[in-house]
Design an enzyme around this catalytic site. Structure first.
Site, short mmCIF file in Angstrom:
data_model
loop_
_atom_site.label_atom_id
_atom_site.label_comp_id
_atom_site.label_asym_id
_atom_site.label_seq_id
_atom_site.Cartn_x
_atom_site.Cartn_y
_atom_site.Cartn_z
N ASP A 157 -5.16 13.70 4.38
CA ASP A 157 -5.68 12.44 4.94
C ASP A 157 -4.71 11.84 5.94
O ASP A 157 -5.11 11.19 6.91
CB ASP A 157 -5.87 11.40 3.83
CG ASP A 157 -6.97 11.80 2.88
OD1 ASP A 157 -7.78 12.66 3.24
OD2 ASP A 157 -7.01 11.24 1.76
N HIS A 188 8.02 12.31 1.95
CA HIS A 188 6.88 11.57 1.44
C HIS A 188 6.55 11.90 -0.01
O HIS A 188 5.43 11.64 -0.48
CB HIS A 188 5.66 11.75 2.36
CG HIS A 188 5.74 10.82 3.53
ND1 HIS A 188 6.71 10.94 4.50
CD2 HIS A 188 5.01 9.72 3.87
CE1 HIS A 188 6.57 9.97 5.38
NE2 HIS A 188 5.54 9.21 5.03
N GLU A 225 -15.31 12.94 0.84
CA GLU A 225 -14.37 12.32 -0.12
C GLU A 225 -15.13 11.26 -0.89
O GLU A 225 -16.36 11.20 -0.86
CB GLU A 225 -13.16 11.73 0.61
CG GLU A 225 -12.19 12.80 1.09
CD GLU A 225 -10.79 12.28 1.36
OE1 GLU A 225 -10.52 11.08 1.11
OE2 GLU A 225 -9.95 13.08 1.82
#
Ligand code: FAD
Length: 515
Positions: free
Chosen positions: A164, A100, A280
């Site tokens: 997240d 990723h 956030e």
């Protein structure tokens, strides 16, 4: 997937690897060194294996390895690294956690990629081990955080600091930092590690912690894979909760938004207790958001009025908080949330709330990798003292004027003292800094305009004296890396000489090897 061993007899396997061909762009170069014969059936050179290891989530950089190792044990990783270390022409080795990265950081051009999926697929039960007294989890570096969540919640427990999105490997996030809405309170994931097992650039398996081989421990955490491959991490656990009350609060004014974000982290970040353990924030723009994988939950009926607010102001800001709870009633928690919101310094435009299960909250970001997409992301840390210059110069000027930003833009604060300065991760010098994540999705042929925007943002910051640090950094020259690490560079270089003297590991980061 075709396996090397099934295609070519072992004798050819060894002899092929001792041949060095001249480099041809776009072509894979065979390794100059023999690999241990016992790895033969785990080393793949078929096109599917090479292809999968030469792309990542970013889908921008494509570097072909000579081979891919799917390890079945930690010993396989040691043997591979030792083979490179003892060879007169060492080859690069990169660990691919779950691929990723966005700019080829997990690749090894003409080297060997260790695809940690190999270890994951062994499904060995001891690769996630939970201890209740003392409380910790021992997890393999190859494990995905989603699997760590699933295993720990069964015991009523969970890690305290998250990302997240959870389909990221433990080794991959610990090589960067691992940040999310819990960071203001518990620190990044690297601040929640007690001990590591690491295979160094010499092929040695070393256990390290703050008290034992501490240079390696601090080097590896946030170390971008430069000093060793993490094969086990002992991580902090807390209690798993049942429910989460999750709120999104909209502001048209940047200064009111950030004052309230800082009010929240000051109130809830420094003392124990349940209250708000997640904060956030992000931008709501006229195009691109809400994105399919990002999680605004504005009710459909309100979309027209939110949309008109966005049109009126260009950008609106969403502050996001969550309160996890166990045995309180929904009403009690809602009442508490009302009290929190009452304490805000300004009256927000709109407030939305949602009550979800603990697991639903932690798995709120769900994405599928699409072959026809690229992700030219830019992630930054910005000192608090210059956030309003950043808002006007980057968000309100570059981002709004270019009008190309597709995908979520995150913006939220954290405390420096929740990070450990002995670790490799580079962060700004101020007590509070913000993270900005410009998480674009583009087509495979138009990512360059986003990279140009990223360049313009970095140039603007440089000229305006906004001293940003890149998170998940992507630098092209040694001087940029020296600037990135600042006062940590000397230690970083010395640790490299100690633990990976032949500069074998993680060449895709392009720190010591111009790959
Ligand atoms: P890879 O991309 O496979 O590897 C990344 C780097 O780590 C490479 O240099 C690699 O060599 C090294 N590495 C991998 N495994 C090991 C190991 N076992 N030991 C040593 N080095 C290793 N980050 C956050 O902090 N917070 C977020 O909320 C967040 N959300 C994300 C959401 C999405 C959709 C994506 C694509 C990324 C997100 N990230 C986030 C970034 C992510 O943490 C990094 O990209 C991370 O490196 C990806 O993990 P990975 O397992 O895929 O690592």
């Amino acid at each position: 997937m075709a396996c090397w061993n099934s295609l070519i007899p072992r004798v050819i396997f060894v002899s092929l690897f001792i041949t060095l061909f001249t480099s041809t762009p776009g072509k894979t170069e065979p390794l100059a060194c023999p690999l241990p014969p016992e790895l033969a059936d785990r080393v793949h050179v078929d096109p599917a294996a090479i292809e999968s290891a030469s792309t990542d989530y970013g889908n921008i950089v494509h570097n072909k390895p000579a081979a891919v190792l799917y390890p079945s044990s930690v010993q396989d990783i040691s043997s591979l690294i030792e083979a490179s270390f003892t060879c007169s022409t060492p080859f690069g080795i990169s660990s691919r956690g779950n691929g990723h990265s966005t700019h080829g950081q997990d690749m090894a051009n003409n080297g060997v990629v260790v695809d940690m999926k190999g270890l994951r697929e062994q499904k060995k039960r001891d690769r996630i081990f939970i201890s209740k007294r003392p409380l910790f989890a021992d997890v393999g570096g190859e494990q995905l955080w989603i699997d760590v969540l699933n295993a720990t919640v069964k015991e009523g427990l969970a890690p305290v600091s998250w990302t997240d999105f959870l389909e990221l490997s433990v080794g991959g996030t610990l090589s960067n930092a691992g940040i999310s809405g819990q960071t203001f309170r518990f620190g990044p994931q690297i601040s929640n590690v007690y001990e590591l097992d690491v295979v160094t650039g010499k092929g040695e398996l070393v256990t390290c912690s703050a008290n034992n081989n501490s240079e390696l421990f601090y080097g590896v955490l946030g170390g971008l894979g430069q000093f060793g491959i993490i094969t086990r991490a002992r991580i902090a656990l807390g209690l798993a909760f049942k429910r989460v009350l999750w709120a999104q609060i909209l502001y048209s004014n940047f200064s009111a938004f950030t004052i309230d974000q800082e009010h929240f982290i000051a109130t809830h970040g420094r003392r124990p207790g349940n209250d708000i353990s997640y904060l956030e924030g992000g931008l709501v723009l006229d195009n691109g958001t809400p994105n399919t994988w990002r999680t605004f939950f504005f009710p459909a009926a309100d979309l027209p009025k939110i949309s008109s607010l966005v049109k009126q102001h260009g950008i609106i800001y969403s502050l996001e908080i969550a309160r996890s709870y166990e045995d309180l009633t929904e009403k009690t928690v809602e009442k508490e949330m009302k009290q929190f919101i009452k304490g805000l310094s300004s009256v927000p435009e709109y407030i939305y709330q949602k009550n979800v299960s603990f697991e639903e909250f932690l798995t709120r970001v769900q994405i599928q990798v699409q072959k026809n997409e690229s992700h030219p992301w830019l992630n930054l840390f910005i000192p608090k003292s210059v956030i309003s210059d950043f808002d006007s110069g980057v968000f309100r000027d570059i981002v709004l004027k270019r009008n190309i930003t597709t995908g979520p833009v995150l913006f939220y604060p954290m405390f420096r003292n929740k990070w450990d300065d002995r670790m490799s991760a580079a962060i700004p010098d101020e007590d509070i800094f913000y993270t900005a994540g410009l998480l674009y999705t583009s087509g495979i042929n138009d990512w360059q305009v986003y990279e140009d925007q990223n360049k313009a943002i970095l140039e603007f910051c440089d000229k305006a004296g906004i001293n940003v640090k890149q998170y998940l950094p992507n630098h092209a020259t040694k001087n940029e890396w020296i600037k990135h690490f600042g006062s940590k560079w000397t230690d970083f270089e010395q640790r490299k000489a100690l633990f990976d003297p032949k500069m074998i590991l993680s060449p895709g980061q392009r720190i010591f090897n111009n790959n």
